[in-house]
Design a protein around this motif. Structure first.
Motif, short mmCIF file in Angstrom:
data_model
loop_
_atom_site.label_atom_id
_atom_site.label_comp_id
_atom_site.label_asym_id
_atom_site.label_seq_id
_atom_site.Cartn_x
_atom_site.Cartn_y
_atom_site.Cartn_z
N PRO A 188 -33.05 1.76 -18.65
CA PRO A 188 -34.00 1.20 -17.69
C PRO A 188 -33.55 -0.20 -17.25
O PRO A 188 -33.00 -0.95 -18.06
N ARG B 28 -42.61 4.59 -19.52
CA ARG B 28 -41.51 3.63 -19.40
C ARG B 28 -40.92 3.61 -17.99
O ARG B 28 -40.53 2.57 -17.49
N ASN B 29 -40.85 4.79 -17.36
CA ASN B 29 -40.32 4.83 -15.99
C ASN B 29 -41.26 4.12 -15.02
O ASN B 29 -40.83 3.45 -14.10
N MET C 66 -39.08 1.82 -25.02
CA MET C 66 -38.45 2.69 -24.03
C MET C 66 -37.39 3.60 -24.61
O MET C 66 -36.63 4.22 -23.87
N CYS D 132 -43.25 -2.81 -24.15
CA CYS D 132 -43.31 -1.36 -23.95
C CYS D 132 -42.03 -0.79 -24.53
O CYS D 132 -40.93 -1.24 -24.21
N THR E 133 -40.73 0.48 -15.47
CA THR E 133 -39.47 0.11 -14.84
C THR E 133 -39.65 -0.03 -13.33
O THR E 133 -39.26 -1.03 -12.74
N ASN F 265 -42.56 5.07 -25.11
CA ASN F 265 -43.69 4.85 -24.19
C ASN F 265 -44.85 4.05 -24.76
O ASN F 265 -45.80 3.75 -24.04
#
Lengths: 299, 415
Positions: free
Chosen positions: A163, B96-97, B323, B321, B100, B371
């Motif tokens: 990420p 997590r996405n 990930m 968070c 991001t 997550n």
């Protein structure tokens, strides 16, 4: 002339990325194709390190099927910027028996160059390769990171991407891994053209209207050359054309155009109904052509 | 021309991809060949309409399963500005996405299915937008066509959402509600004729009018040094420039600055953008700065204004968070990356982990799984000069990197 159409924030972001590459890696190189995106990268690298010369070599994977105008331009740019140029040839990879030349009327060396690139990465011990790919080009690219980690085989794993948050870039890698870096990820085709205009960058002459021998195949105009396998019915004829994107002579289609100046080229792009990669024959092989090639280590 | 960065959250069922596809379609951002490709794909799937969502679902696995897994970036522009949409999946397993995608955005679009109203996922999305201090939230109440274009439906959902804003939102946050029917394009670019009771802006009109001036422009000036430029040529023999991007605030030529961590002060001699010399540089701009005297400055150091305060942290409290697939717990050691600065850091305390369903913190839970969002205390091997995330999002965030596999395992917000 229209002013300030290029969002400068994109330039600041790209320069930041290039400086991260210089700081985080030991042996980076710019993948240079002679196309407008890699020409843009060269200017960004000049800006990022001025008054120091570009601290990375330009690596050109020469398929042997380039437009001669591209090679001429490449050599001129290297002289102009004082950058170091490294060339590796697909022909050598073929001669070493590592890949086989494609046959048939769609034969090109586009896929073959991946092996030459991977060999060059190993030989030169490159840990970062900077490319001019943009996320707007293609659906698989839209999901790729700015720092894209590749394993020892050069492969991209879309499920294991790191990420990237708040612009922070993590370039830590294990021995054998390397990173593909895409500083102009967030630029669109039009951003690149507006940048070229506002920065007054020189580009190869084939981006502008010129007379050329072409053949018509599958509704596209193909540049006629010794590298293209043609049938008896495919008789070349002369037309005024230009190229919107520049790859090999065997996989880049021309568009009919009278645009001889940059402003006219940009106007044509604004009113075009076909996307940029619509003229890239290499992408047409299947719906997921790009993603499949990336997994194998392609640019 | 300026850029507006948007993040979208919602599940496939909310019609998120359709909404984005519609935004592209109605702003004429789709070329003919792309449109023909999705028309053909829609037919193959047996649809009697053009599925605009196919424009954004990129990867092979996603097309097969009909879901959005990763963050995709979508670009379009109007005559006003350029838009970058970070399109992220909405399900809990992709938190997590979402974070991001949200980390680089100044606007969050939250989708609600008008038939379902505010559900757990909506709360989670708004919680994330607020955690990341996203100032502009647009609540897109979609599928109004399936709810009879009924104003009461819209008002009820709005009321429910506003109750949540009171609890989770922050001061200065702006929340906008727009009733939509993405499939037909109602209130996306063009005003809906089916909802004459809604007289406010369409989605695009609203986005066009948002001010994009950087939030961090009024925060104290911070310039982390990325790279030292030393030409060693005859022409620039004594040139020693500090390259970096201004994170917050602004710097001007002639200003007194302090170098962290050495605490030495100096004066800005010049500011360079390539061959051009500048009088001033603002947040988000990449430049090279030279100082009046030779100072021993290297990557990871920071320039600040002498008039601004700073905090030297050898330990810090943060919300993070997680990930990564492998869990995180007390005692583990990582690299903490704050801007270009990297230091070793150890998690000394896990304060608790958020129950993403109830949005309550569970203080008994001490191990972070993929997550998870929670509070930790970190001990640092060397000091960093971070601000609180709430007062400076650029200088108040960091990432944690695994010592062994080098993965980015967490993002943190300094508290």
């Amino acid at each position: 002339m229209k002013k300030n159409l290029f969002p400068r924030e994109l330039e600041h972001e790209a320069i930041y990325i290039l400086r991260e590459v210089a700081a985080q890696f030991e042996k980076p190189a710019i993948l240079f194709s002679g196309g407008k995106d890699s020409i843009t990268l060269v200017r960004l690298a000049q800006k990022a390190f001025h008054p120091v010369r570009i601290p990375f070599p330009l690596l050109h994977i020469d398929t042997g099927h380039n437009f001669p105008e591209t090679i001429e331009f490449r050599d001129w740019l290297v002289k102009e910027t004082g950058a170091e140029l490294i060339v590796r040839y697909v022909q050598d990879t073929i001669d070493q028996g590592k890949v086989q030349e494609e046959t048939g009327k769609y034969a090109s060396r586009n896929v073959l160059q991946t092996q030459t690139l991977l060999d060059a990465i190993n030989e030169l011990k490159l840990d970062a390769c900077i490319g001019g790919a943009r996320r707007d080009e293609e659906k698989a690219r839209a999901k790729e990171r700015v720092f894209s980690i590749r394993d020892a085989f050069g492969q991209w794993d879309s499920k294991k991407q790191r990420p990237e948050l708040f612009g922070m870039l993590n370039g830590k890698i294990a021995v054998g891994e390397n990173v593909r870096v895409f500083p102009i990820s967030n630029w669109t085709e039009l951003d690149v053209w507006n940048y070229i205009r506002e920065e007054k960058l020189d580009i190869p002459s084939i981006y502008f209207s010129h007379e050329r021998e072409i053949i018509e195949r599958d509704g596209l105009y193909w540049p006629y050359s010794d590298y293209l396998n043609t049938s008896a019915e495919e008789i070349p004829f002369k037309k005024k054309v230009r190229f919107r994107t520049v790859g090999d002579m065997t996989c880049t289609a021309a568009v009919l155009s009278e645009a001889g100046m940059l402003d006219q080229v940009i106007d044509e792009i604004l009113s075009a109904t076909i996307s940029e990669r619509g003229a890239r024959i290499d992408d047409k092989r299947s719906e997921a052509a790009m993603e499949s090639r990336k997994k194998e280590g392609y640019f | 021309m300026d850029i507006l960065r948007i993040t979208t959250a919602g599940s496939v069922d909310d019609g998120k991809s359709t909404l984005i596809g519609r935004l592209l379609y109605d702003t004429r951002s789709i070329t003919r060949d792309k449109l023909e490709a999705i028309e053909a794909a829609s037919k193959r799937k047996g649809f009697d309409f053009t599925d605009l969502s196919l424009l954004t679902d990129g990867l092979i696995a996603e097309r097969e399963q009909g879901i959005t897994i990763d963050v995709a970036h979508i670009y379009f522009s109007t005559s006003t500005r350029k838009y970058i949409i970070a399109d992220s999946p909405g399900h809990v397993e992709y938190t997590r996405n979402m974070i991001t995608g949200a980390s680089n955005a100044s606007v969050s679009l939250i989708l609600i299915d008008a038939r379902k109203g505010v559900i757990e996922q909506t709360k989670r999305h708004f919680y994330i937008a607020s955690l990341l201090r996203i100032k502009h939230v647009v609540v897109c109440i979609n599928k109004m066509d399936l709810a009879g274009f009924d104003q009461k439906v819209f008002e009820n959902i709005k009321r429910d959402f506003e109750a949540m804003v009171v609890k989770v939102g922050f001061e200065g946050q702006e929340v906008k509600f727009i009733p939509l029917a993405a499939r037909e394009g109602d209130n996306i670019v063009f005003s809906s004729v089916k909802m004459p009771w809604y007289k406010d802006e369409t989605l695009l009109e609203f986005l066009e009018n948002i001010s994009v001036a950087a939030d961090n422009i009024n925060a104290p000036a911070r310039f982390p040094v990325q790279y030292v430029v030393r030409p060693h040529t005859d022409e620039f023999h004594d040139f020693r420039g500090y390259a970096g991007k201004v994170e917050s605030g602004s710097f001007a030529k002639g200003e007194e600055v302090m170098v962290l961590p050495s605490l030495r002060s100096s004066k800005i001699k010049s500011i360079h953008n390539y061959t051009e010399e500048k009088e001033e540089v603002l947040a988000k701009e990449s430049v090279v700065i030279t100082l009046d005297d030779e100072a021993d400055i290297s990557r990871g150091n920071m320039l600040i204004k002498c008039t601004d305060g700073f905090t030297q942290l050898t330990g810090l409290n943060a919300t993070i968070c997680w990930m990564d697939e492998s869990p995180g717990a007390e005692g583990k050691i990582f690299f903490l990356q704050h801007g270009p600065n990297r230091v070793k850091a150890k998690i000394t305390t896990v304060g608790g982990i958020l129950d993403i369903h109830s949005l309550e913190t569970n203080t008994d839970k001490k191990v972070f799984q993929l997550n998870d969002i929670g509070d930790i205390v970190l001990k640092l091997a060397k000091p960093v000069f971070a601000d609180l995330y709430v007062s400076n999002t650029a200088n108040g965030s960091f990432i944690l990197i695994d010592e062994f596999n080098n993965n980015t395992v967490a993002v943190g917000f300094v508290r």
